[in-house]
Write an enzyme that holds these catalytic residues in place. Structure first.
Site, short mmCIF file in Angstrom:
data_model
loop_
_atom_site.label_atom_id
_atom_site.label_comp_id
_atom_site.label_asym_id
_atom_site.label_seq_id
_atom_site.Cartn_x
_atom_site.Cartn_y
_atom_site.Cartn_z
CG ASN A 182 -11.20 -22.82 30.51
OD1 ASN A 182 -10.45 -21.89 30.24
ND2 ASN A 182 -12.02 -23.36 29.63
CG HIS A 217 -9.56 -17.40 26.71
ND1 HIS A 217 -9.74 -17.76 28.03
CD2 HIS A 217 -10.06 -18.44 25.99
CE1 HIS A 217 -10.31 -18.96 28.10
NE2 HIS A 217 -10.52 -19.39 26.87
FE1 HDD Z 1 -8.76 -22.34 23.91
C1 HDD Z 1 -7.19 -19.35 23.98
C2 HDD Z 1 -8.55 -22.57 27.33
C3 HDD Z 1 -10.59 -25.26 23.85
C4 HDD Z 1 -8.75 -22.26 20.55
N1 HDD Z 1 -8.03 -21.18 25.37
C5 HDD Z 1 -7.39 -19.98 25.20
C6 HDD Z 1 -6.97 -19.49 26.47
C7 HDD Z 1 -7.36 -20.39 27.41
C8 HDD Z 1 -8.02 -21.45 26.72
C9 HDD Z 1 -7.14 -20.28 28.90
C10 HDD Z 1 -6.27 -18.16 26.69
C11 HDD Z 1 -4.78 -18.31 26.63
C12 HDD Z 1 -4.11 -16.98 26.90
O1 HDD Z 1 -4.26 -16.48 28.02
O2 HDD Z 1 -3.47 -16.47 25.99
N2 HDD Z 1 -9.50 -23.60 25.32
C13 HDD Z 1 -9.21 -23.58 26.66
C14 HDD Z 1 -9.69 -24.80 27.27
C15 HDD Z 1 -10.27 -25.55 26.29
C16 HDD Z 1 -10.14 -24.80 25.06
C17 HDD Z 1 -9.53 -25.13 28.75
C18 HDD Z 1 -10.91 -26.90 26.38
C19 HDD Z 1 -10.60 -27.79 27.26
N3 HDD Z 1 -9.56 -23.52 22.47
C20 HDD Z 1 -10.26 -24.70 22.65
C21 HDD Z 1 -10.55 -25.29 21.35
C22 HDD Z 1 -10.01 -24.45 20.41
C23 HDD Z 1 -9.40 -23.35 21.13
C24 HDD Z 1 -11.28 -26.59 21.15
C25 HDD Z 1 -10.01 -24.55 18.93
C26 HDD Z 1 -10.28 -25.58 18.22
N4 HDD Z 1 -8.15 -21.00 22.50
C27 HDD Z 1 -8.22 -21.19 21.18
C28 HDD Z 1 -7.57 -20.08 20.37
C29 HDD Z 1 -6.98 -19.19 21.50
C30 HDD Z 1 -7.49 -19.86 22.76
C31 HDD Z 1 -8.46 -19.42 19.39
C32 HDD Z 1 -7.26 -17.69 21.41
C33 HDD Z 1 -5.97 -17.01 21.71
C34 HDD Z 1 -4.99 -18.09 21.75
O3 HDD Z 1 -5.59 -19.29 21.50
O4 HDD Z 1 -3.80 -17.98 21.94
O5 HDD Z 1 -6.61 -20.59 19.54
#
Ligand code: HDD
Length: 697
Positions: free
Chosen positions: A160, A87
């Site tokens: 999402n 993202h």
């Molecule tokens: Fe995630 C970012 C949505 C599963 C780990 N995720 C991130 C963002 C969104 C989502 C919208 C951007 C937030 C922003 O604008 O800063 N992610 C989802 C949805 C998931 C999902 C809807 C499942 C239902 N995500 C998911 C899992 C993991 C992560 C299973 C890790 C085990 N997601 C992350 C992250 C991020 C992220 C790596 C990257 C930047 C942040 O968190 O702040 O930790």
């Protein structure tokens, strides 16, 4: 030595060194960010010259003594922070969420329950796979993350634009993202799932099939962030004042309807306007066309098995069709202001699914449980330490008194001698809060079982829901899914991977597998399509419903001899609908003079079809066959956009081969404008879909 003064517990828990309370997140300017009219060093020293370094003589060596030179370059050297692991590409906006009160019976969280309560929010939309500088319109899932600055603490709903996720367990997330991101050897392709490792992963993890279907559908290429649904994906547990619980799934429904680009538009935009979605959002807000969504919940009883009619509520690859459990509206989101500074707000905003407020609890969804660890953890690297909640955009609007101390970039100046609880040194504060005092007291829930690395048997059904999704689409949407799979797999090198994906599709729908196989020139595999629930009309975007035109763009093809009064009348009519007219002419400048004078906003060289939702040709527009103008008209025809022309303008359409459904002609603007507006309300002229060649879209 005099005794240390007792802390004033009525004062804000954290104040800046200048004494400014940390409450500036809603727009008050923090004087440390920018103050006064004079150029200064970061230290506040006034600077007389920022273009020339201090030298020993005009042609002599530069002096290390020049603190301004050193600080200016050194700060620049450290301007970049790591982009988000996923993202990375996003756009944000400030707004307000207003609860309508109907959730009062199911949650004690005032943000959702208290009728008329307005809660400030910051929303960030994003793509998943691309780097920070990648194009907006790549085929991908879109993030829809909302930070609610409630009086009880910050609540982050990190969703999402699709209601299901690739995987069921968080432990697979690193594998998924390693497979989907560019190849580790060549670092290509950028912001694309059309490559071997992605399709290798999703065909080996067939739980990803449902999400892949959504990604390959029109949902993967939204027309606008303003025209996307948003989903919390997981089931959450809501708790009311009586400590009764229900399970809910959250859904954002856009007031402008759910609309998408065509694949051709998305591809063109990646080259001609890579900032397409970012620009669209900012332009609309700047023009006062504030995007709105309704927040709704599907409510389920919090039963021991956490299933609903055979659907596992803990499996994030499943939905409960809205026809089975309707979405109940509990409030409205309105985005009203663009960020003042991209980095400070959109880049530094940090969401954390672990941030919830009393009245909102988690479920055992293994994806959600893993996320609750991941988001806090990632901010430690991305934002440089544990004090990231002190950054202006992340600061809670609730008082903070947390016993946390020190760490990189500590911005508060905490008072007191006893950062521990309980204490007697600082008068016993901070002290824990019980339920009656608004404490986050978890409602007891029963957990039992053996320690295993396994999932429930219901998690093994990977095909019935993708089959339902595909069956719910209209014919034109199904065609787009076939074309998307054919494109993506056409970019895959390994034959075995293509065949494995076809084998997966054969378990979803026979004709889908056959059509994709035909496009790839491969044999269609045999499979056994899964039984599924009845089609869910709510899953189709082609509904026949008319939606408002807020922020829609219309081109009027004009020239020096065009009917300028007609263009003025058209602009007025479209303004009334919230749409914007852009004058397109062979050359820039101004057409005519006086009250009907029109400024040329786009020329045949600077414009491309993707910018416009409809195209109108004015009476008197040049019909000189300019190839650029002809390309624009023919692209818009393939993209199923409405057309109108008055007077001699219809000849320009004829010459470009534009005719058929959704083409409105007459002798004046009045003759065509009503039909044009009605057709735009449908987003596209779907009746034309069969008439344009499949290979063109
Ligand atoms: Fe995630 C970012 C949505 C599963 C780990 N995720 C991130 C963002 C969104 C989502 C919208 C951007 C937030 C922003 O604008 O800063 N992610 C989802 C949805 C998931 C999902 C809807 C499942 C239902 N995500 C998911 C899992 C993991 C992560 C299973 C890790 C085990 N997601 C992350 C992250 C991020 C992220 C790596 C990257 C930047 C942040 O968190 O702040 O930790």
């Amino acid at each position: 030595m005099p005794p240390a003064p007792k802390p004033d517990q009525s004062a804000p828990a954290q104040v800046s060194p200048t004494g400014v309370p940390f409450e500036a997140a809603d727009g008050d300017r923090d004087p440390r960010a920018q103050g006064g009219d004079v150029l200064t060093s970061p230290n506040g020293v006034r600077i007389p010259d920022t273009d020339h370094a201090l030298k020993a003589g005009r042609r002599g060596p530069t002096l290390l003594e020049d603190f301004h030179l050193r600080e200016k370059i050194s700060h620049f050297d450290h301007e970049r922070i790591p982009e988000r692991a996923v993202h990375a590409r996003g756009a944000g906006a400030h707004g307000v969420f207003t609860a309508n009160g109907s959730a009062a019976s199911i949650t004690r969280a005032p943000v959702l329950a208290e009728k008329g309560l307005e809660t400030p929010v910051f929303v960030r939309f994003s793509t998943v796979l691309g780097s920070r500088g990648s194009a907006d319109t790549a085929r991908d899932t879109r993030g829809f993350a909302t930070k609610f600055y409630t009086k009880e603490g910050t609540w982050d709903l990190v969703g999402n634009n699709m209601p299901v996720f690739f995987i069921q367990e968080a432990i697979k997330f690193p594998d998924l993202i390693h497979a989907a991101k560019p190849s580790p050897t060549r670092e290509i392709p950028q912001a694309q799932s059309a490559h071997d490792s992605f399709w290798d992963f999703v065909s080996l993890h067939t739980e990803a099939t449902h999400h892949s279907l959504w990604n390959m559908s029109d949902r993967g290429i939204p027309r606008s962030y303003r025209m996307m649904e948003g989903f919390g994906v997981h089931s959450f547990r809501l708790v009311n004042e009586a400590r009764e619980t229900v399970l809910v799934q959250f859904k954002w429904t856009p007031k402008l309807g759910v609309h998408s680009l065509t694949w051709e538009e998305a591809q063109l935009a990646m080259g001609t306007d890579p900032d397409f979605h970012r620009r669209d959002l900012a332009d609309a807000i700047e023009a006062g066309a504030f995007p709105e969504w309704e927040l709704g919940v599907q409510v389920f009883p919090d039963t021991d098995d956490q299933m609903y009619e055979g659907i596992d509520l803990l499996d994030s690859t499943k939905i409960v069709p809205e026809e089975m459990v309707p979405v109940q509206t509990i409030g409205t989101l309105r985005l009203t202001a663009n960020p003042t500074n991209y980095f400070a707000e959109t880049e530094q905003v940090a969401y954390n699914t672990g941030h919830v407020v009393p009245g909102i609890e988690f479920t055992n969804d293994p994806l959600l449980q893993g996320r609750n660890f991941s988001y806090q953890d990632t901010q430690l690297t991305r934002l440089g330490g544990p004090n990231w909640t002190q950054l202006p955009i992340n600061r809670p609007h609730a008082p903070v008194n947390d016993d946390q101390r020190d760490g990189f970039m500590q911005q508060g100046v905490p008072t007191g001698e006893a950062p521990y609880t309980p204490n007697s040194v600082d008068g016993g504060v901070p002290k824990p809060a019980d339920w009656a005092e608004g404490g986050y007291v978890v409602v007891p829930r029963k957990v039992e079982g053996e320690v295993v690395r396994e999932v429930a048997a219901s998690f093994e059904d990977h095909f019935s829901q993708p089959a339902m999704f595909y069956a719910s689409l209209s014919d034109v949407e199904k065609t787009h899914v076939v074309e998307a799979y054919t494109f993506e797999l056409g970019k895959v090198y390994e034959q075995a991977i293509k065949e494995r994906v076809l084998g997966v599709l054969a378990n979803v729908d026979t004709s889908l597998a056959e059509l994709v196989a035909e496009g790839l020139g491969l044999a269609a595999p045999s499979g056994s399509p899964a039984d599924h629930l009845p089609p869910s009309p709510a899953l189709s975007q082609v509904t026949g419903e008319a939606f408002p035109l807020d922020g829609r763009q219309v081109a009027v093809v004009a020239g020096p001899d065009a009917d300028l009064a007609g263009i003025a009348a058209l602009r007025e009519a479209l303004d009334a609908e919230g749409a914007q007219l852009k004058v397109l002419a062979p050359r820039g400048g101004v057409l005519g003079s006086g009250k009907d004078q029109q400024v040329v906003e786009r020329t045949n060289v600077t414009a491309r079809s993707i910018e416009f939702d409809a195209v109108v040709v004015a009476d008197g527009a040049p019909d000189d066959g300019d190839i650029k103008a002809t390309i624009l008209l023919q692209e818009a025809l393939r993209q199923l956009k409405p057309f109108a022309a008055w007077g001699s303008g219809s000849g320009v359409l004829d010459a470009a081969g534009v005719s058929g459904p959704g083409v409105f002609t007459g002798s004046s603007v009045d003759d065509v404008v009503t039909d044009l507006v009605a057709a735009m309300g449908q987003h596209r002229v779907w009746e034309r879909a069969e008439l344009v060649t499949a290979s063109a879209v």
